[in-house]
Design an enzyme around this catalytic site. Structure first.
Site, PDB file in Angstrom:
ATOM      1  N   CYS A   1       0.462   8.210  19.422  1.00 48.72           N
ATOM      2  CA  CYS A   1      -0.385   6.674  18.925  1.00 48.72           C
ATOM      3  C   CYS A   1       0.558   5.614  19.131  1.00 48.72           C
ATOM      4  O   CYS A   1       1.962   5.983  18.703  1.00 48.72           O
ATOM      5  CB  CYS A   1      -0.869   6.868  17.579  1.00 48.72           C
ATOM      6  SG  CYS A   1      -1.902   8.451  17.450  1.00 48.72           S
TER       7      CYS A   1
ATOM      8  N   ARG B   1       3.456   6.777  25.948  1.00 48.63           N
ATOM      9  CA  ARG B   1       3.488   7.302  24.700  1.00 48.63           C
ATOM     10  C   ARG B   1       2.465   8.617  24.790  1.00 48.63           C
ATOM     11  O   ARG B   1       2.626   9.629  24.047  1.00 48.63           O
ATOM     12  CB  ARG B   1       3.684   6.799  23.345  1.00 48.63           C
ATOM     13  CG  ARG B   1       4.777   5.812  23.087  1.00 48.63           C
ATOM     14  CD  ARG B   1       4.543   4.934  21.960  1.00 48.63           C
ATOM     15  NE  ARG B   1       4.282   5.874  20.677  1.00 48.63           N
ATOM     16  CZ  ARG B   1       5.022   5.698  19.781  1.00 48.63           C
ATOM     17  NH1 ARG B   1       6.233   5.088  19.757  1.00 48.63           N
ATOM     18  NH2 ARG B   1       4.799   6.310  18.587  1.00 48.63           N
TER      19      ARG B   1
ATOM     20  N   TRP C   1      -3.881   8.887  20.046  1.00 50.95           N
ATOM     21  CA  TRP C   1      -3.722  10.474  20.680  1.00 50.95           C
ATOM     22  C   TRP C   1      -4.318  11.251  19.585  1.00 50.95           C
ATOM     23  O   TRP C   1      -3.888  11.241  18.328  1.00 50.95           O
ATOM     24  CB  TRP C   1      -2.189  10.672  20.653  1.00 50.95           C
ATOM     25  CG  TRP C   1      -1.981  11.985  21.399  1.00 50.95           C
ATOM     26  CD1 TRP C   1      -1.912  12.200  22.657  1.00 50.95           C
ATOM     27  CD2 TRP C   1      -1.741  13.197  20.838  1.00 50.95           C
ATOM     28  NE1 TRP C   1      -1.535  13.586  23.093  1.00 50.95           N
ATOM     29  CE2 TRP C   1      -1.308  14.060  21.956  1.00 50.95           C
ATOM     30  CE3 TRP C   1      -1.430  13.837  19.574  1.00 50.95           C
ATOM     31  CZ2 TRP C   1      -1.007  15.593  21.561  1.00 50.95           C
ATOM     32  CZ3 TRP C   1      -1.189  15.276  19.340  1.00 50.95           C
ATOM     33  CH2 TRP C   1      -0.863  15.890  20.332  1.00 50.95           C
TER      34      TRP C   1
ATOM     35  N   ASN D   1      -0.719   5.422  12.692  1.00 47.10           N
ATOM     36  CA  ASN D   1       0.087   6.292  13.303  1.00 47.10           C
ATOM     37  C   ASN D   1       0.535   7.458  12.425  1.00 47.10           C
ATOM     38  O   ASN D   1       1.007   6.967  11.208  1.00 47.10           O
ATOM     39  CB  ASN D   1       1.449   5.980  14.003  1.00 47.10           C
ATOM     40  CG  ASN D   1       1.237   5.291  15.146  1.00 47.10           C
ATOM     41  OD1 ASN D   1      -0.005   4.755  15.660  1.00 47.10           O
ATOM     42  ND2 ASN D   1       2.505   4.693  15.903  1.00 47.10           N
ATOM     43  N   GLY D   2       0.384   8.747  12.626  1.00 44.21           N
ATOM     44  CA  GLY D   2       0.499   9.844  11.732  1.00 44.21           C
ATOM     45  C   GLY D   2      -0.329  10.592  11.172  1.00 44.21           C
ATOM     46  O   GLY D   2      -1.712  10.510  11.684  1.00 44.21           O
TER      47      GLY D   2
ATOM     48  N   GLU E   1      13.375  25.780  31.112  1.00 49.32           N
ATOM     49  CA  GLU E   1      13.151  24.264  31.211  1.00 49.32           C
ATOM     50  C   GLU E   1      12.276  23.831  32.594  1.00 49.32           C
ATOM     51  O   GLU E   1      11.408  23.062  32.436  1.00 49.32           O
ATOM     52  CB  GLU E   1      14.470  23.480  31.067  1.00 49.32           C
ATOM     53  CG  GLU E   1      14.426  22.178  31.488  1.00 49.32           C
ATOM     54  CD  GLU E   1      13.475  21.303  30.561  1.00 49.32           C
ATOM     55  OE1 GLU E   1      12.953  21.974  29.463  1.00 49.32           O
ATOM     56  OE2 GLU E   1      13.323  20.048  30.730  1.00 49.32           O
TER      57      GLU E   1
ATOM     58  N   LYS F   1       8.854  22.129  32.622  1.00 53.56           N
ATOM     59  CA  LYS F   1       8.595  21.027  33.728  1.00 53.56           C
ATOM     60  C   LYS F   1       7.404  21.188  34.458  1.00 53.56           C
ATOM     61  O   LYS F   1       6.564  20.356  34.725  1.00 53.56           O
ATOM     62  CB  LYS F   1       9.828  20.674  34.335  1.00 53.56           C
ATOM     63  CG  LYS F   1      10.456  19.357  34.531  1.00 53.56           C
ATOM     64  CD  LYS F   1      11.055  18.750  33.525  1.00 53.56           C
ATOM     65  CE  LYS F   1      10.222  18.840  31.904  1.00 53.56           C
ATOM     66  NZ  LYS F   1      11.192  18.182  30.745  1.00 53.56           N
TER      67      LYS F   1
ATOM     68  N   GLU G   1       3.756  21.756  32.331  1.00 52.78           N
ATOM     69  CA  GLU G   1       3.360  20.379  31.731  1.00 52.78           C
ATOM     70  C   GLU G   1       2.867  19.229  32.577  1.00 52.78           C
ATOM     71  O   GLU G   1       1.828  18.495  32.142  1.00 52.78           O
ATOM     72  CB  GLU G   1       4.444  19.815  30.787  1.00 52.78           C
ATOM     73  CG  GLU G   1       5.702  19.077  31.391  1.00 52.78           C
ATOM     74  CD  GLU G   1       6.713  18.503  30.376  1.00 52.78           C
ATOM     75  OE1 GLU G   1       6.261  18.072  29.421  1.00 52.78           O
ATOM     76  OE2 GLU G   1       7.938  18.844  30.694  1.00 52.78           O
TER      77      GLU G   1
ATOM     78  N   HIS H   1       9.651  45.279  32.386  1.00 50.85           N
ATOM     79  CA  HIS H   1       8.848  45.724  30.959  1.00 50.85           C
ATOM     80  C   HIS H   1       7.196  45.281  30.656  1.00 50.85           C
ATOM     81  O   HIS H   1       7.126  45.265  29.460  1.00 50.85           O
ATOM     82  CB  HIS H   1       9.876  45.308  29.803  1.00 50.85           C
ATOM     83  CG  HIS H   1      11.026  46.148  29.976  1.00 50.85           C
ATOM     84  ND1 HIS H   1      11.290  47.313  29.950  1.00 50.85           N
ATOM     85  CD2 HIS H   1      12.104  45.642  30.472  1.00 50.85           C
ATOM     86  CE1 HIS H   1      12.532  47.763  30.146  1.00 50.85           C
ATOM     87  NE2 HIS H   1      13.034  46.560  30.530  1.00 50.85           N
TER      88      HIS H   1
ATOM     89  N   LYS I   1       4.659  11.363  24.376  1.00 50.76           N
ATOM     90  CA  LYS I   1       6.031  11.178  24.259  1.00 50.76           C
ATOM     91  C   LYS I   1       6.827  11.484  23.218  1.00 50.76           C
ATOM     92  O   LYS I   1       7.792  12.260  23.342  1.00 50.76           O
ATOM     93  CB  LYS I   1       6.304   9.860  24.976  1.00 50.76           C
ATOM     94  CG  LYS I   1       7.916   9.602  25.309  1.00 50.76           C
ATOM     95  CD  LYS I   1       8.399  10.410  26.354  1.00 50.76           C
ATOM     96  CE  LYS I   1       9.924  10.270  26.729  1.00 50.76           C
ATOM     97  NZ  LYS I   1      10.223  11.572  27.554  1.00 50.76           N
TER      98      LYS I   1
HETATM   99  C1  F6R Z   1       8.907  18.033  27.748  1.00 43.84           C
HETATM  100  C2  F6R Z   1       9.150  17.156  26.653  1.00 43.84           C
HETATM  101  C3  F6R Z   1       9.169  17.697  25.195  1.00 43.84           C
HETATM  102  C4  F6R Z   1      10.059  17.174  24.203  1.00 43.84           C
HETATM  103  C5  F6R Z   1       9.862  17.584  22.900  1.00 43.84           C
HETATM  104  C6  F6R Z   1      10.665  17.048  21.771  1.00 43.84           C
HETATM  105  O1  F6R Z   1       9.179  17.391  28.873  1.00 43.84           O
HETATM  106  O2  F6R Z   1       9.804  16.253  26.979  1.00 43.84           O
HETATM  107  O3  F6R Z   1       9.160  19.187  25.155  1.00 43.84           O
HETATM  108  O4  F6R Z   1      11.355  17.738  24.724  1.00 43.84           O
HETATM  109  O5  F6R Z   1       8.488  16.971  22.632  1.00 43.84           O
HETATM  110  O6  F6R Z   1      10.903  15.718  21.862  1.00 43.84           O
HETATM  111  P1  F6R Z   1      12.242  14.832  21.384  1.00 43.84           P
HETATM  112  O7  F6R Z   1      13.283  15.060  22.096  1.00 43.84           O
HETATM  113  O8  F6R Z   1      11.803  13.609  21.262  1.00 43.84           O
HETATM  114  O9  F6R Z   1      12.509  15.332  19.850  1.00 43.84           O
END
Ligand code: F6R
Length: 601
Positions: free
Chosen positions: A2, A27, A73, A97-98, A476, A480, A483, A499, A596
């Site tokens: 949010c 975000r 969000w 927010n929160g 990773e 990527k 997502e 396995h 984000k």
């Molecule tokens: C994936 C991604 C998320 C963040 C995770 C932690 O591309 O961006 O998995 O890495 O939400 O976020 P931060 O680094 O802001 O604590």
């Protein structure tokens, strides 16, 4: 997650607020809304979906100079118009927010007292509780102060009270909130980009601070309701840095910035001499056990960090997902260091893990991008990466900069512990100098990765395999891809596939196999052959020329010292994921359901 913006000043508020809200779009959100005061009355307009939907309902020339707005969000209740913010009950209108964790019990009590709720949100409960307390206290500040003693959880509130229609009130606990003065008025915001067009100076509120903004004044009260002065921060990034600069997506732009980000991050701590590393990292010397705690991609960085530190520094490293770590029993010893990794510095679980370690008397160090964020402020030591503003929800440049920090820490600690010799150090430092160009060369080779993406993007599932540090990178690469493209993808330790999971490999199932660790390459190749024998379409990512053809596609990357290798290896995986998502028509910068900065548990 949010986003919040509010403005009270000498100009029309709707254009300013909507502009700010658009700068918070990155975000991630699923509805948007605004409340503004016109002729002393508060009007709320909100809509499901993108801000563009909300804009259609607004008259930008409305003569209002006070308003608050929000991108939501969904947490409590589905993403629809009723649950969208702002919410209003009694005399209070709120954007939030929160999460208020005890909202359900409060809601019942308030219902018993006659309040009727329209939405499923915790925010509407906050409006009602404030209203109820205000009826008793007859003082807005006292009422705001009192609710902080009742709410459990995290919140950043922007508030309008109909008894004081010329002011915006702001209040926070855990979730970040800033206030800022500009030449023609005052702002509240959850994040700097929202106000950057108007000012780069801002004040970060502390937990339980209350700010009262009128068109010419900002007054901040501490938790005892005493007026307090706060430090004014200056944001050093530019507004342009948040623009796409001709790239089709922020993600692509940010991938292309990685050579510079690497250089900026390394140069900030290392001037070519071990002395500079000593100056920045000597506090690390006394620790002989490390816990790395993070979420998502930052957790994957931690896995790479573990592999480097254990192999080159010879000390044990435990890596944990923050949402688990915060509730588990931890076996610290006297010389344990807890490293938190977070791009945003606001991730709720990582912040909670930090607080847990601190409560237990353990030293904490944070690797963070966002300056002044909660994690950066609360950790005992902070190492900032120099990634700049990252807008795309899927992290790329911040991830790479985090890897760069782990490389530097490993070089320093290994050299100090004499587990890296003078000779090896020179080899590493030679490669370090070449890295920006090599990163750039790897990015420039994007067409070859894009061609591979064109061949696999229609598949329903894609596997990643690797061993050791290459498994950490596989995780990773897989995250990527899934997502942003919504294609199911799993990362497996190459030797573990047989396995169970190998039963999922059928004709043409893409298997992206990463093999850069010389001592493990042969083993990984054997596992690749097992998948090939079952019809897999193998994309082989390696820094060594294979001597036989057991793959369908080859991504050959430059070979550098293993302490630096991951920084190059991740780049093709990012670009592959990008193109697969693009071919599938996905919303690359704002993938569905994602945010984000994950400020809820
Ligand atoms: C994936 C991604 C998320 C963040 C995770 C932690 O591309 O961006 O998995 O890495 O939400 O976020 P931060 O680094 O802001 O604590």
């Amino acid at each position: 997650m949010c986003g919040i913006i509010g403005y009270v000043g000498h100009n029309l508020c709707i254009p300013k607020i909507i502009h700010g809200l658009e700068n918070l779009e990155y975000r991630g959100y699923d509805s948007a809304g605004i409340a503004y005061v016109l002729n002393n009355k508060t009007k709320i307009i909100k809509e499901k979906g993108k801000i563009s939907n909300l804009k259609k309902l607004l008259d930008f020339d409305t003569t209002t100079n006070l308003g608050i707005a929000h991108t939501r969000w969904a947490t409590h209740g589905e993403a629809n118009k009723i649950n969208a913010h702002p919410h209003s009950l009694g005399k209070f209108t709120i954007v939030h927010n929160g999460i208020i964790e005890n909202y359900s019990k409060l809601k019942q009590e308030l219902e018993n007292n006659g309040y009727v709720f329209k939405s499923e949100t915790d925010t509407e409960v906050a409006c009602a509780l404030l209203d109820e307390i205000y009826k008793q206290e007859k003082d807005i500040l006292k009422a705001l102060n009192k609710v902080t003693k009742i709410f459990r959880g995290s919140y950043a509130f922007g508030i309008i009270c109909s008894d004081d229609p010329n002011a915006i009130y702001a209040l926070r606990c855990t979730s970040p909130l800033i206030v800022a003065n500009s030449p023609d008025g005052n702002f509240i915001a959850s994040d700097v980009p929202a106000i950057l067009k108007y000012t780069n100076k801002y004040i970060l509120l502390d937990d339980f601070d209350i700010a009262k903004l009128t068109k010419d004044n900002i007054i901040i009260y501490d938790e005892f309701l005493h007026e307090t002065k706060k430090k004014v921060n200056t944001f050093s990034g530019t507004f342009e840095s948040a623009a796409k600069n001709g790239y089709e997506h922020f993600m692509l732009k940010e991938i292309h910035e990685q050579d510079k980000v690497f250089k900026d991050t390394i140069n900030f701590y290392f001037d070519g001499t071990i002395e500079s590393l000593k100056k920045n990292f000597s506090f690390l010397k006394k620790y002989n056990k490390i816990d790395i705690v993070a979420c998502g991609s930052a957790y994957h960085t931690g896995l790479v960090g573990k592999s480097l530190i254990e192999n080159y520094v010879n000390i044990p490293v435990n890596v944990e997902v923050a949402s688990e770590y915060r509730y588990k029993r931890c076996f610290y010893d006297y010389n344990t260091l807890v490293i938190l990794v977070s791009q945003s510095g606001e991730t709720a679980d990582t912040l909670a893990a930090l607080r847990k370690a601190k409560n237990d008397g353990i030293t904490t160090m944070a690797i963070v991008n966002v300056v002044g964020s909660s994690i950066a402020r609360e950790a005992d030591h902070v190492i900032y990466i120099k990634a700049g503003c990252e807008i795309a929800v899927a992290t790329t440049k911040a991830y790479l900069a985090q890897l760069a920090i782990f490389s530097l820490l490993t070089i320093y600690l290994g050299y100090q512990n004499k587990t890296i010799s003078e000779n090896e150090l020179n080899i590493i430092l030679d490669d370090l100098k070449k890295m920006p160009k090599l990163i750039n060369d790897t990015i420039k080779n994007y067409n070859s990765y894009f061609n591979i993406a064109d061949k696999i993007y229609k598949n329903k599932q894609i596997f990643f395999i690797g061993r050791g540090i290459d498994y950490a990178l596989s995780m990773e690469g897989s995250l990527k891809l899934k997502e942003i493209s919504y294609i199911n993808s799993v990362a497996y330790q190459a030797g573990e596939l047989k396995h169970g999971t190998i039963s999922l490999i059928t004709k043409n199932t893409p298997v992206i196999a990463i093999a850069t660790d010389t001592k493990l390459i042969e083993k990984t190749i054997s596992n690749i052959k097992e998948t090939k024998a079952r019809g897999a379409y193998v994309i082989y990512v390696s820094n060594e020329e294979p001597s036989e053809k057991f793959y369908d596609e080859l991504i050959k990357i430059h070979k550098v010292h293993p302490i630096l290798q991951s920084i190059l290896t991740i780049v093709p995986l990012q670009l592959l994921a990008y193109k697969v998502a693009k071919n599938n028509g996905c919303d690359i910068d704002q993938p569905r359901n994602l945010a984000k900065s994950v400020t809820v548990e």
